[in-house]
Enzyme design. Structure first.
Site, PDB file in Angstrom:
ATOM      1  N   ASP A  52      29.123 -36.172  23.480  1.00  0.00           N
ATOM      2  CA  ASP A  52      29.763 -38.040  23.317  1.00  0.00           C
ATOM      3  C   ASP A  52      28.779 -37.744  22.148  1.00  0.00           C
ATOM      4  OD1 ASP A  52      30.948 -39.156  23.900  1.00  0.00           O
ATOM      5  OD2 ASP A  52      29.491 -39.777  26.320  1.00  0.00           O
ATOM      6  N   TRP A 201      -2.433  -8.963   1.941  1.00  0.00           N
ATOM      7  CA  TRP A 201      -2.117  -7.770   2.169  1.00  0.00           C
ATOM      8  C   TRP A 201      -3.803  -7.468   2.855  1.00  0.00           C
ATOM      9  CZ3 TRP A 201      -6.971  -5.779   0.782  1.00  0.00           C
ATOM     10  CH2 TRP A 201      -7.299  -3.930   0.673  1.00  0.00           C
ATOM     11  N   ASP A 368      -1.019  11.817  -3.525  1.00  0.00           N
ATOM     12  CA  ASP A 368      -0.587  10.374  -3.174  1.00  0.00           C
ATOM     13  C   ASP A 368      -0.115  10.475  -4.588  1.00  0.00           C
ATOM     14  OD1 ASP A 368      -0.923   6.665  -3.216  1.00  0.00           O
ATOM     15  OD2 ASP A 368      -0.540   8.281  -1.127  1.00  0.00           O
ATOM     16  N   ASP A 369      -1.200   8.733  -5.414  1.00  0.00           N
ATOM     17  CA  ASP A 369      -0.984   8.090  -6.986  1.00  0.00           C
ATOM     18  C   ASP A 369      -1.537   9.054  -7.592  1.00  0.00           C
ATOM     19  OD1 ASP A 369      -0.245   6.581  -8.837  1.00  0.00           O
ATOM     20  OD2 ASP A 369      -1.174   4.834  -8.245  1.00  0.00           O
ATOM     21  N   ARG A 445      -2.060  -6.388 -11.361  1.00  0.00           N
ATOM     22  CA  ARG A 445      -2.356  -3.992 -10.614  1.00  0.00           C
ATOM     23  C   ARG A 445      -1.692  -3.675 -11.962  1.00  0.00           C
ATOM     24  NH1 ARG A 445      -1.184   1.060  -6.963  1.00  0.00           N
ATOM     25  NH2 ARG A 445      -3.589   1.433  -6.445  1.00  0.00           N
ATOM     26  N   LYS A 478       6.414   9.487  -0.772  1.00  0.00           N
ATOM     27  CA  LYS A 478       5.969   8.201  -0.394  1.00  0.00           C
ATOM     28  C   LYS A 478       6.703   7.286  -1.585  1.00  0.00           C
ATOM     29  CE  LYS A 478       1.394   5.691   0.260  1.00  0.00           C
ATOM     30  NZ  LYS A 478       0.001   6.129   0.227  1.00  0.00           N
ATOM     31  N   TRP A 479       7.432   6.453  -1.254  1.00  0.00           N
ATOM     32  CA  TRP A 479       7.763   4.995  -1.757  1.00  0.00           C
ATOM     33  C   TRP A 479       6.551   3.583  -1.926  1.00  0.00           C
ATOM     34  CZ3 TRP A 479      13.488   5.616  -4.062  1.00  0.00           C
ATOM     35  CH2 TRP A 479      13.883   4.478  -5.164  1.00  0.00           C
ATOM     36  N   ASP A 480       6.194   3.870  -3.312  1.00  0.00           N
ATOM     37  CA  ASP A 480       5.632   2.108  -2.886  1.00  0.00           C
ATOM     38  C   ASP A 480       6.128   1.216  -3.951  1.00  0.00           C
ATOM     39  OD1 ASP A 480       3.246   1.105  -2.623  1.00  0.00           O
ATOM     40  OD2 ASP A 480       2.184   2.879  -2.633  1.00  0.00           O
ATOM     41  N   CYS A 528       6.453   2.352   1.642  1.00  0.00           N
ATOM     42  CA  CYS A 528       4.959   1.259   1.515  1.00  0.00           C
ATOM     43  C   CYS A 528       5.117   0.206   0.070  1.00  0.00           C
ATOM     44  CB  CYS A 528       4.159   3.389   1.393  1.00  0.00           C
ATOM     45  SG  CYS A 528       2.891   1.888   1.077  1.00  0.00           S
ATOM     46  N   ASP A 550      -2.926  -0.760   4.071  1.00  0.00           N
ATOM     47  CA  ASP A 550      -4.143   0.026   3.676  1.00  0.00           C
ATOM     48  C   ASP A 550      -5.214  -0.418   4.236  1.00  0.00           C
ATOM     49  OD1 ASP A 550      -2.318   1.169   1.622  1.00  0.00           O
ATOM     50  OD2 ASP A 550      -2.684  -0.909   0.023  1.00  0.00           O
TER      51      ASP A 550
HETATM   52  C1  GLA Z   1      -0.952   1.387  -2.623  1.00  0.00           C
HETATM   53  C2  GLA Z   1      -0.631   1.751  -1.229  1.00  0.00           C
HETATM   54  C3  GLA Z   1      -1.375   3.192  -0.766  1.00  0.00           C
HETATM   55  C4  GLA Z   1      -1.863   4.359  -1.855  1.00  0.00           C
HETATM   56  C5  GLA Z   1      -1.760   3.074  -3.511  1.00  0.00           C
HETATM   57  C6  GLA Z   1      -1.873   4.425  -4.352  1.00  0.00           C
HETATM   58  O1  GLA Z   1      -1.832   0.360  -2.811  1.00  0.00           O
HETATM   59  O2  GLA Z   1      -0.568   1.134  -0.330  1.00  0.00           O
HETATM   60  O3  GLA Z   1      -1.264   3.639   0.225  1.00  0.00           O
HETATM   61  O4  GLA Z   1      -0.302   4.781  -1.905  1.00  0.00           O
HETATM   62  O5  GLA Z   1      -1.146   2.242  -4.324  1.00  0.00           O
HETATM   63  O6  GLA Z   1      -1.566   3.314  -5.784  1.00  0.00           O
END
Ligand code: GLA
Length: 725
Positions: A52, A201, A368-369, A445, A478-480, A528, A550
């Protein structure tokens, strides 16, 4: 059949597991959302939609039914804008006359087996067409010729409905989409708590719950990614609904870009939820004949509280979203070099990690990186995806051979969507980063965002990535993604398409990620984004696991993992044991075990005692793998309710075994600490391993066990393993 249409009453009934969703085509073609909730066998919803109105302030466009109808009051399933419904709209279109007035009316429908995903985007999958049924409802706006199709898919045995919308410009003039939600949902009540996951973060996906009030509440991202800050998940829980009882409505968007989920409580105490791409920063141009498709949204109904909702999401993602070999195949236990070495490594150091890792029972080393271009810190080289042979003397092939010779697999890190100003790629193609004319780029960064909307850019990235992956034996990537989008413009997109960039960026990422997983189906992909900044179902479609945060401190991880588990299964939560200082290795292991489990430390720095603990953990990883990855999760004590301890358990789907874990964040001696377990078979007996004692499931779940003699101390933890007799 899960989807039925009753011609006489023009009712669509969608029966999804234990739930029912009802729509009706009212007079004049308004599509109304009548009901969503517990299963109702009958379909007699006659008169249910006749709300209504008695006010001059709720207009109507035509005389409908008995003349008591206004779209402002009716439960309009997918409203337009500016034509009588003043609530938050799922759709806003700017037509060639320069106004936004839109009014969608029913034009036809189809019901068929199977489903498809929205074009270019991830979506739920039917293994066979018979797994699900799809209802497509066509709607048109008669004035502008905008043709909308609403897709609803029902999976027979799951309390799940998935939805998306497709808009076609069926006119002969251009049209701009200002907003097009994936789903708009009507609920006939407002006595809900709005639950969502906020974060930042290092502290992603905190649980927050607050009563809905008049007005609207929304969570969103404008960052170009789903983000650390809000997750594309929300739930409406009836006041009083708790972990295992009460009604909960769950909403999740299969999308990795800027999103918006809004709950709007109207003047008559009903609630509308709209969810989809965030209209802020979105404008899509449609030439005549062109089509736009939204991401897919998932709706889950649970009458068994938040736990029931979470388990439904977990099953759904595992069975219908995650794809590839590692959906079902056991994943290698990995050690990652990041927290062990950061940028400071060479081939010998990595091999020394692998040697000790092998002794411990680890299956894979992830570099890693820092392995590419001239990257020795985070100031350069993103975009230069060639192996840094100064650092990895002898080259990548030799390093991988040495690691493989030890019996370990090998994984590698990429951040394809970024470009460092200090890179050969940027020097060669300064217009390949996102930018807008006459405005300096923000830097984060030390990096810019690469223009993923461009095919030439993606082709270049693919050539570089493929050159490495096709040459070397790489088992894992690992693809960031370590920053968000600013000055989001593309050199190839100008008005009227300039603002399409945010969504085109996401489509570009999906396309490149799709090339990767299609070309390398045996690869284990882990997503990631500065930890868990893009932990969403869109990413889960490509990678069965996502680095959760992280922050590897096991005590702080508890809130992160509890929050994440609201929507995502343990098998998706990247979790590692690190050298973090709080709590000992038992607790670090017990917490990481509620996830993919792995290590992120220099194994040569482990003392004798810790080494023994770690060896037991790697054995436990194999022992409990099936139970944790495919079992049902029951959250027993939540860190947001209890500052002292938290606990959770996994129960195998056949209820044959269960693993209870408790962490005492701040220990105090409680002489009577009664824990009631959940999810067991009440009629069966269970033995508590290590004690020889047997209890019935009914006893364990109702009377419970007194655990006051549990290990003591801040940060202490323990597990209990129950096995059915
Ligand atoms: C990010 C990821 C980390 C690492 C760094 C490398 O912060 O979360 O696990 O891989 O980048 O630069």
């Amino acid at each position: 059949m899960p989807v039925s249409y009753l011609e006489k009453t023009k009712i669509f009934k969608l029966d999804a597991g234990d739930s029912t969703y009802v729509l009706r085509v009212a007079d004049e073609g308004y599509l109304l959302g009548l009901y969503w909730g517990a299963k109702i066998p009958d379909a007699d919803f006659e008169g249910y939609d006749l709300r209504d109105y008695a006010s001059s302030f709720s207009p109507r466009n035509e005389i409908v039914g008995e003349g008591r109808f206004s779209p402002d009051v009716a439960p309009v399933e997918y409203s337009g804008f500016g034509t009588g419904d003043f609530r938050k709209t799922p759709a806003a279109l700017r037509n060639a006359d320069g106004n936004d007035a839109t009014d969608f009316r029913y034009a036809g429908h189809r019901i068929h087996e199977g489903k498809r995903a929205p074009a270019g985007m991830p979506g739920l999958r039917a293994d066979t067409p018979a797994d699900c049924e799809t209802l497509e409802i066509d709607m048109t706006d008669r004035t502008t010729g905008a043709a909308l199709t609403l897709f609803y898919t029902v999976f027979k045995d799951e309390p799940v409905i998935s939805r998306f919308a497709v808009l076609k410009n069926a006119s002969d003039r251009p049209l701009e989409i200002e907003k097009l939600a994936s789903a708009s949902v009507q609920l006939n009540a407002m006595d809900f708590d709005f639950i969502h996951l906020y974060g930042r973060w290092g502290a992603e996906r905190n649980y927050v719950r607050a009563p809905l009030a008049h007005g609207h509440q929304s969570i969103s991202s404008t960052r170009g990614s789903s983000s650390h800050y809000h997750n594309p998940f929300a739930a409406l829980a009836k006041h009083g609904a708790d972990e295992e009882s009460g009604e909960v409505y769950g909403f999740s968007l299969i999308y990795s870009g800027s999103f918006d989920i809004t709950a709007d409580v109207d003047y008559y105490e009903t609630t509308r939820v709209n969810m989809g791409i965030n209209p802020d920063g979105f404008l899509w141009h449609l030439e005549p004949g062109e089509v736009f498709e939204t991401p897919e949204a998932v709706l889950v109904y649970s009458a068994e509280g938040l736990g029931g909702m979470s388990r439904a999401f977990h099953r759904l993602w595992l069975n219908r979203l995650i794809r590839g070999k590692y959906r079902t195949e056991k994943r290698p236990l990995l050690i990652n070099s990041w927290e062990a070495a950061f940028f400071d490594f060479d081939a010998d150091k990595l091999v020394s990690f692998a040697e000790r890792a092998k002794e411990i029972g680890i299956d894979m080393l992830v570099m890693d990186d820092g392995w590419f271009g001239r990257r020795n810190d985070d100031r350069s080289s993103l975009g230069d995806w060639w192996v840094n042979e100064d650092k990895l003397e002898g080259g990548l092939g030799s390093l991988i051979e040495r690691v493989n010779a030890l019996g370990l697999k090998f994984g590698i890190w990429y951040e394809p969507e970024m470009i460092s100003p200090d890179s050969d790629l940027f020097r060669a193609h300064p217009d390949w980063c996102l930018h807008v004319p006459n405005r300096p780029n923000s830097i984060a960064r030390h990096q810019y965002v690469i223009d993923m909307s461009r095919k030439d850019v993606r082709d270049n990235l693919w050539e570089q990535i493929n050159a490495v992956l096709s040459k070397y034996k790489i088992d894992y990537v690992k693809w960031d993604f370590n920053r968000n989008l600013t000055e989001a413009g593309s050199a190839l997109l100008s008005a009227p398409r300039g603002e399409e960039i945010f969504h085109r960026f996401v489509l570009g990422t999906y396309e490149l990620m799709g090339r990767l997983v299609d070309t390398y189906p045996d690869l284990l992909l882990e997503n990631c984004s500065g930890g868990g900044g893009r932990f969403d179902p869109g990413m889960l479609y490509f990678s069965p696991q996502i680095w959760c945060s992280d922050n590897t401190d096991p005590v702080e991880r508890l809130a992160i993992q509890f929050g994440t588990s609201l929507c995502y299964p343990a098998s998706s939560m990247g979790a590692h044991v690190s050298m973090s200082r709080r709590a000992g290795f038992e607790t670090k292991g017990n917490v990481a075990m509620w996830g993919t489990f792995g290590y992120e430390l220099d194994p040569n720095r482990l003392g004798e005692k810790d080494l023994e603990i770690v060896k037991k953990q790697t054995a436990d990883y194999h022992r409990y793998y099936e139970l944790i990855h495919y079992g049902d999760l029951y959250r027993i004590t939540d860190p947001w309710d209890n500052a002292y301890r938290c606990a959770w358990m996994f129960v195998s789907p056949d209820k044959a075994e269960a693993l209870y874990t408790q962490v005492n964040m701040r220990y105090y001696h409680c002489p009577f600490l009664l824990v009631r377990f959940r999810g067991l078979d009440p009629a069966k007996n269970y033995t508590l391993e290590g004690t020889g004692k047997t209890y019935s499931g009914a006893f364990l779940m109702n009377a419970g066990l007194n655990l006051s003699e549990c290990p003591r101390g801040d940060g202490s933890s323990f597990t209990l393993h129950f096995v059915r007799e």
